[in-house]
Design an enzyme around this catalytic site. Structure first.
Site, PDB file in Angstrom:
ATOM      1  CG  LEU B  17      -1.930   1.080   1.417  1.00 38.78           C
ATOM      2  CD1 LEU B  17      -2.840   1.200   0.217  1.00 38.78           C
ATOM      3  CD2 LEU B  17      -2.751   0.833   2.672  1.00 38.78           C
ATOM      4  CG  HIS B  18       3.082   2.294  -3.626  1.00 37.24           C
ATOM      5  ND1 HIS B  18       3.141   3.315  -4.532  1.00 37.24           N
ATOM      6  CD2 HIS B  18       2.597   1.225  -4.290  1.00 37.24           C
ATOM      7  CE1 HIS B  18       2.710   2.870  -5.709  1.00 37.24           C
ATOM      8  NE2 HIS B  18       2.382   1.606  -5.593  1.00 37.24           N
ATOM      9  CB  ALA B  19       2.685   7.421  -2.458  1.00 34.78           C
ATOM     10  CD  GLU B  90       0.047   0.116  -7.975  1.00 38.63           C
ATOM     11  OE1 GLU B  90      -0.382   1.175  -8.461  1.00 38.63           O
ATOM     12  OE2 GLU B  90       1.120   0.019  -7.372  1.00 38.63           O
TER      13      GLU B  90
END
Lengths: 581, 110
Positions: B17-19, B90
């Site tokens: 769970l990145h930016a 993504e």
């Protein structure tokens, strides 16, 4: 007195009062408001948030237009952070209920978030801490709490202590006052390290968390030879370091007498000793210290020092200046050696999770011919002014080498057709820095004019160590026996095919390791200008036979540490002047 | 009448769970009136706060519990669950069940 150990990246000793920068390079003092100031202060914060918000939005649009939506989204995430309800609530609480100044509240809250992100065991998220600090800095700028150049107002000698220093910050350090620096993060092969060495600024990086233990003006010793930082030294330590500083100065004076003497061993074997440079102005030092040429001209700073990609003309001007100032000595230009992660304006820039194994260096150039062509054209054009040679970095497959050579030919034909002055019969070489290239070197040797080993990357790719990662940086040693075996193989193949071979990594800049390389059969070393005289001193103090004995012994050792200890011993025996105690 | 719903989701994209996904998740959550909390163990944070989401440090395979409380809780929690199942949309992520992802992961590290 507190002694800290870090990674030595730029030799020398510096003593002076500390200037502690917080993570982003400035410090906000705690200050409290009178009750009747609170409303005004909160309005100032609202105003700053609005202004930063507008700026981020325009950044997002501009970036998206140039580099695509995906890249522009970086700023979308920053906007989201800026308007984070928890963040805003916390700022409001600190200002309204705790009477903190807006600047102090901003600095504290955003720092806590950045710190929390850094502590996560996840490099991707840890990098987001930079975004948080970026927001902090922009807010503080709008609040008038910091100026753009925190290091611009120095008026007394200092040692910089910081969490991180970026390469450009390092390059901009005021040399008049900054004596040395040490940072919590960083590794031996990073650009900051290279810049520090170029500036001959003693530096220790990768120390780990220590800034909370130092105050401004505390006396600090930076020992860039051994990677040691001493805070508030006792009288005895201070005296011994002052003595060392004095000895170093007299050594420098004695070494400078060597500038016009040839780099040859006692038995008369000539060694080519060239310099690695980043900036055109470094040619002055090269000449002053008697370099035989520029063995590695890194061209990355053309790309990093400006927001725009350099034009063909920018390249041409820089290369022409270097080759003219080197007055006929050979200049080896290495084509772009950056990762996509450093090329912010290119698409694909932030999609890589493993940039060192990704689209970088020659791979990036071959995929972006609009980027590569101007550089090659400039190299061939500048070649009319002197002995320019071109070298391709990170060559892994023969296909890459052929493609690059072919493009060079195409560019030469274009120049020919348009009647642009140029010279196309320049030597073409490759960097050997991937184990795959070492294993296939016979094939490569048939198709290049010269070889140059980049020991930094060769060590990184052989040992599977990211040299800028502080957790594993200690595993990164170019004197590792595995790396030495690869180098030995390169020397053999180069001799078999009669191709000149040079070593241009950090490895050759250490006099002790240089002795080993001579013993392994290397006859061309390229070192940072700051190391020229020390390495020349070492070369002139030994015979090839002695070096060969050293190499034979070293090849029996099992670990980098044993190799370096043994080499240091030999250096002490043959060139005791260079051993700094 | 407000409802409280709870569900478990799993981070199924390789980078966690990145930016970028956190940004999208916040945008999704703020479309709902409901109070939405997300977290693991005893640590739950406001799903409408990107900084809090990031500090969860949720990597591939992390199980998170989502709680939604409010009139539109059901819609909210469905949307969020779907977003996790789709690997945060993504680029390059093949829609796959979490089992399959775990399997791929274990072979690649072997």
């Amino acid at each position: 007195m507190v002694e800290l150990q870090g990674i030595p990246v730029s030799p020398g000793v510096a003593i002076g009062p500390a200037l502690v920068l917080d993570a982003a390079g400035y410090r906000i003092p705690r200050s409290l408001l009178a009750a009747d100031e609170v409303d005004v202060e909160f309005a100032r914060l609202r105003d700053a948030v609005d202004r930063v918000s507008t700026r981020l939005e325009s950044n997002r649009l501009e970036t998206a237009a140039v580099a695509g939506e995906h890249t522009g989204d970086i700023f979308a995430a920053q906007l989201q952070m800026l308007h984070d309800p928890r963040l805003q609530a916390e700022l409001r609480r600190r200002i309204r209920e705790e009477n903190q100044s807006a600047a102090y509240a901003v600095s504290r809250v955003l720092h806590n978030y950045a710190e929390a992100l850094r502590r996560l065991d996840n490099p991707l998220l840890a990098d987001r801490a930079e975004d948080v600090l970026d927001i902090e800095k922009q807010l503080l700028l709008c609040l008038g709490a910091v100026s753009d150049g925190p290091l611009a107002d120095l008026n007394e000698p200092v040692i910089i202590l910081s969490h991180v220093l970026t390469p450009s910050e390092t390059a901009n350090l005021d040399r008049k006052y900054v004596r040395g620096f040490c940072t919590e993060t960083g590794g031996p092969g990073g650009h900051t390290a290279i810049v520090a060495k170029g500036l001959e600024l003693p530096a220790v990086v990768g120390i780990g968390s220590f800034l909370d233990r130092v105050g401004d003006h505390t006396c600090v010793i930076v020992d860039g030879d051994r990677g040691r930082v001493i805070i508030d030294p006792d009288a005895e330590t201070l005296a011994s370091y002052k003595q060392r500083l004095k000895e170093r100065r007299s050594l420098t004076a004695r070494l400078s007498e060597l500038r016009d003497m040839p780099a040859e061993t006692i038995d008369g074997t000539p060694i080519r000793l060239s310099a690695n440079i980043e900036f055109p102005h470094e040619t002055t030092t090269c000449i002053e210290r008697g370099a035989d040429g520029v063995g590695l001209y890194r061209t990355e700073f053309l790309y990093l020092s400006s927001a725009e990609e350099p034009s063909e003309e920018d390249h041409y001007q820089a290369y022409s200046q270097v080759v003219r100032e080197m007055e006929g000595r050979p200049v080896v230009i290495r084509t772009l050696d950056l990762g996509a992660d450093k090329m912010g304006q290119r698409p694909l820039a932030e999609q890589e999770h493993n940039p060192f194994l990704g689209l970088r260096s020659i791979r990036l150039s071959l995929r972006n011919l609009d980027l590569f062509r101007p550089q090659l054209r400039a190299i061939l054009r500048a070649a009319v002014h002197g002995d320019i040679r071109v070298m391709f970095p990170l060559i892994t497959t023969i296909g890459e080498l052929r493609q690059a050579r072919m493009l060079l030919n195409v560019v030469a034909e274009d120049l020919e057709e348009s009647g642009t002055p140029h010279r196309s019969n320049i030597p073409v070489g490759m960097m050997v820095e991937v184990p795959a290239a070492v294993m296939m070197l016979e094939r490569f040797a048939e198709e290049v004019d010269f070889l140059s080993i980049g020991t930094n990357d060769l060590a990184q790719y052989t040992l599977a160590v990211d040299r800028s990662n502080e957790y594993v940086a200690d595993l990164y040693q170019s004197s590792d026996p595995a790396v030495l075996r690869l180098i030995a193989r390169c020397v053999e193949v180069a001799a078999e095919f009669d191709r000149p071979l040079s070593i241009c990594g950090e490895m050759s800049s250490s006099p002790a390791r240089a002795l080993l390389l001579l013993g392994m059969g290397v006859r061309h070393l390229s070192v940072p200008p700051s190391s020229l005289l020390r390495v020349k001193k070492a070369i002139r103090s030994v015979s090839i036979q002695q070096c060969e004995k050293i190499a034979q012994r070293v090849m029996k050792l099992e670990a980098a540490r044993d190799v370096d200890l043994y080499l240091l011993d030999r250096l002490g025996e043959y060139v005791p002047e260079l051993i700094v105690t | 009448m407000s409802k409280v719903l709870r569900r478990t989701v799993v981070v199924s994209n390789p980078q966690g769970l990145h930016a970028r996904p956190a940004d999208l998740l916040v945008r999704m959550a703020t479309q709902f009136e409901s109070n939405i909390l997300i977290g693991r163990g005893g640590e739950t944070v406001d799903c409408k706060s990107i900084l809090s989401l990031l500090t969860l440090g949720a990597a591939l395979g992390t199980e998170l519990s989502v709680t939604a409380e409010g009139d539109d809780a059901e819609n909210a929690i469905d949307s969020i669950e779907q977003f996790f199942l789709r690997g945060f949309d993504e680029p390059g992520f093949e829609a796959a069940g979490s089992d399959e992802v775990t399997e791929t992961d274990s072979t690649s590290s072997a």
